[in-house]
Scaffold this active site. Sequence first.
Site, PDB file in Angstrom:
ATOM      1  N   LEU A  33       0.212   4.442  -9.162  1.00  9.32           N
ATOM      2  CA  LEU A  33       0.549   5.802  -8.748  1.00  9.32           C
ATOM      3  C   LEU A  33      -0.675   6.596  -8.313  1.00  9.32           C
ATOM      4  O   LEU A  33      -1.742   6.516  -8.916  1.00  9.32           O
ATOM      5  CB  LEU A  33       1.243   6.533  -9.891  1.00  9.32           C
ATOM      6  CG  LEU A  33       2.503   5.863 -10.455  1.00  9.32           C
ATOM      7  CD1 LEU A  33       3.095   6.711 -11.573  1.00  9.32           C
ATOM      8  CD2 LEU A  33       3.545   5.617  -9.365  1.00  9.32           C
ATOM      9  N   HIS A  37       2.664   9.991  -5.133  1.00  8.50           N
ATOM     10  CA  HIS A  37       3.768   9.723  -6.055  1.00  8.50           C
ATOM     11  C   HIS A  37       3.996  10.892  -7.001  1.00  8.50           C
ATOM     12  O   HIS A  37       5.138  11.291  -7.263  1.00  8.50           O
ATOM     13  CB  HIS A  37       3.472   8.468  -6.888  1.00  8.50           C
ATOM     14  CG  HIS A  37       3.352   7.198  -6.121  1.00  8.50           C
ATOM     15  ND1 HIS A  37       2.163   6.538  -5.949  1.00  8.50           N
ATOM     16  CD2 HIS A  37       4.283   6.458  -5.482  1.00  8.50           C
ATOM     17  CE1 HIS A  37       2.355   5.445  -5.244  1.00  8.50           C
ATOM     18  NE2 HIS A  37       3.634   5.368  -4.934  1.00  8.50           N
TER      19      HIS A  37
END
Length: 280
Positions: A33, A37
């Site tokens: 991530l 994200h």
Amino acid sequence: MLEIDRIFPLREQLSSWRQSGQSIALVPTMGNLHAGHLSLVDKAKTVADRIVVTIFVNSIQFVAGEDFASYPRTIGQDRAKLAAIGTDILFHPLEEEIFPESPEQHTTVMVPSLDNIFCGKYRPGHFAGVATVVAKLLNIIQPDVAVFGEKDYQQLLVIKQLVRDLSMPVRIIDSPTVRESDGLAMSSRNIYLNAEERMIAPMLFQVLSRMKDEIINGNSAYTEIEQRAQDELGQAGFATEYVAIRAANNLAEAGTGDLVVLAAARLGTARLIDNVVIRR
């Protein structure tokens, strides 16, 4: 934050929230991530009471020769990032939970009108893999809303189409592309760029932005605009797969409505995609 890896306990928790009248948002990811994200999670928090983030590296959306085995898996770091921003559930299933039998024997979902054009042409089977697992996650979680980024523009349209076609009771929400300070769209695969390539990579967005400006200023010679952009990228060292100006709602030939300018190109071992939308 709860961390769950099985469908049954996930559904039990979601059921208790629904019974108390709370709405649920889904943010599907493959992990590793970054700020892009996390922006999806922030967006989800504005439209629902409870947030479920999934991390599942989906083997069936990788085509032959791609980086499934080496795709960055950073679950420890991802867990900490999600907990820090108030995620309610991290659903991190094993492959056998999603595919109890072999993935090759699993029912497949495909959106024919978008499956084999642009990225689908260069990654055959990719969007069927995406659509199949997203459809399954939507059925498992049954969220009120699901949030997807605009960077993967063709994927976003695939998901919107499958939700419409299969009459799924979920609202799909777009979230804007998050960029580095020099304009490069954030991507988990940017780590494949070496230092020299990283200096060149922002040019993809710069070229798309200039195309957008030309169109806004009245140039409708789209084929010529596309060719100039492809030439410019090639001279800079990109191996361009496509540069295209298309209708924003379905990637059909450009008409009088909103447009999207989208491109995919390889730079070293990294495959970069990006787009800009023109509202009119």
